[in-house]
Write an enzyme that holds these catalytic residues in place. Structure first.
Site, PDB file in Angstrom:
ATOM      1  N   ASP A 154      35.913   1.425  37.530  1.00  0.00           N
ATOM      2  CA  ASP A 154      36.229   1.714  36.425  1.00  0.00           C
ATOM      3  C   ASP A 154      35.125   0.657  35.212  1.00  0.00           C
ATOM      4  OD1 ASP A 154      36.492  -0.971  37.443  1.00  0.00           O
ATOM      5  OD2 ASP A 154      38.527  -0.775  37.165  1.00  0.00           O
ATOM      6  N   TYR A 155      35.075  -0.347  35.783  1.00  0.00           N
ATOM      7  CA  TYR A 155      33.701  -0.882  34.682  1.00  0.00           C
ATOM      8  C   TYR A 155      32.532  -0.037  34.014  1.00  0.00           C
ATOM      9  CZ  TYR A 155      31.213  -4.584  32.450  1.00  0.00           C
ATOM     10  OH  TYR A 155      29.802  -5.082  31.163  1.00  0.00           O
ATOM     11  N   SER A 156      32.248   0.125  35.530  1.00  0.00           N
ATOM     12  CA  SER A 156      31.282   0.800  34.541  1.00  0.00           C
ATOM     13  C   SER A 156      30.768   2.032  34.007  1.00  0.00           C
ATOM     14  CB  SER A 156      29.925   1.564  36.376  1.00  0.00           C
ATOM     15  OG  SER A 156      29.840  -0.042  37.174  1.00  0.00           O
ATOM     16  N   SER A 158      33.338   2.323  32.361  1.00  0.00           N
ATOM     17  CA  SER A 158      33.433   2.592  30.876  1.00  0.00           C
ATOM     18  C   SER A 158      32.995   1.805  29.691  1.00  0.00           C
ATOM     19  CB  SER A 158      34.818   0.847  30.507  1.00  0.00           C
ATOM     20  OG  SER A 158      34.374  -0.439  30.965  1.00  0.00           O
TER      21      SER A 158
END
Length: 294
Positions: A154-156, A158
């Site tokens: 999710d972080y990557s 985003s």
């Protein structure tokens, strides 16, 4: 490269300035002679504390309690904030979990803060910049915007989106003949205090970046008109390495230890699972303001 925006005499808004690198940028902006430093933070207490720090030096600062994931709240508080010359989007969160381990609410929160908030804040303040035909919009992305990282899907993703947002905005402004500058910041690990005794697999190639160093470089880049800031320099190779065959690229990342981030830290200590929106790319293990991952 467009001309930069001088901090001296400018109204500088930093999203997530209640702690971490956002706080350091706020203090530095005041020291450089900003006409007013405007602090947006999810924590009213943290924001006020930083505003008081700045006021104690004789500079002007105001703090606002804002949930940047709420577009209506952003629009409303932007009216009270007034026009700005520099907008720094410095909020970011991560779940730090495998794809199937992260719950839906947490994933949505990552995208609300790391991606959609960029739209709400920029849409709120860009019209004023366009009217005066000057200003800078800054996005804190991450080295993870150049390569997907295991256990941070999710972080990557985003941060890929944050990088794409800034590049698209740059081209939109450029083709419209606007003098508004854009800057995307892509740091690797940043020692923002969540870990003690932090080390990486190859500290000379991928050193832990110090908060003050990153904060001052961001402001320097705003003033110089730079459009991309990548730290450390080795990270610049990641986009080029994406042209390698996928398996080769993955092996390079494995060699550098990127996909086993947590295995290459020492002195790890427990952290609060509650996210805040205080620092850029804050990122390892669910809280910003941490030793940040790309």
């Amino acid at each position: 490269m467009k001309r930069g925006t001088q901090i001296a005499g400018a109204r500088v808004l930093i999203i997530g300035a209640g702690s971490g690198i956002g706080r350091l940028m706020a203090l530095d902006a005041a020291a450089r002679g900003a006409a007013e430093v405007l602090i947006w933070d999810l924590s009213a207490e943290s924001g006020k504390r930083v505003a008081d720090e700045i006021a104690a030096t004789g500079s002007h600062a105001r703090s606002f309690t804002v949930n940047v994931a709420d577009s209506d709240q952003v629009a409303l508080i932007a009216e009270d904030t007034g026009p700005v010359d520099v907008l720094v989007n410095c909020a970011g969160i991560v779940t730090g979990k495998k794809l199937l381990d992260a719950d839906e609410d947490a994933i949505r929160r990552v995208y609300d803060v790391n991606v959609l908030a960029l739209y709400w804040t920029t849409r709120a303040f860009l019209p004023g910049m366009l009217e005066r035909d000057r200003g800078s919009v800054v996005t804190i992305s991450s080295a993870a915007g150049f390569t997907g990282v295991a256990k941070q899907t999710d972080y990557s993703a985003s941060k890929f989106a944050a990088l794409g947002f800034t590049e698209s905005l740059r081209n939109e402004l450029r083709t419209d003949g606007s003098n508004i500058g854009t800057l995307v910041v892509c740091p690797f690990y940043i020692n923002t205090g969540m870990f003690e005794g932090v080390t990486t697999k190859f500290p000379r190639l991928l050193p832990i970046l110090e908060e003050n160093h990153v904060a001052s470089n961001v402001l320097d880049s705003i003033e110089s008109g730079r459009e991309q800031l990548v730290m450390p320099s080795l990270v610049r190779l990641l986009p080029a390495m994406r042209l390698l065959p996928t398996r080769t690229f993955d092996r390079v990342l494995d060699f550098l230890g990127v996909n086993k981030t947590m295995d290459h830290f020492t002195g790890r200590r427990p952290v609060s699972p509650e996210p805040n929106t205080a620092s850029p790319a804050a990122e390892l293990n669910s809280v910003e303001g941490a030793a940040t991952h790309p």
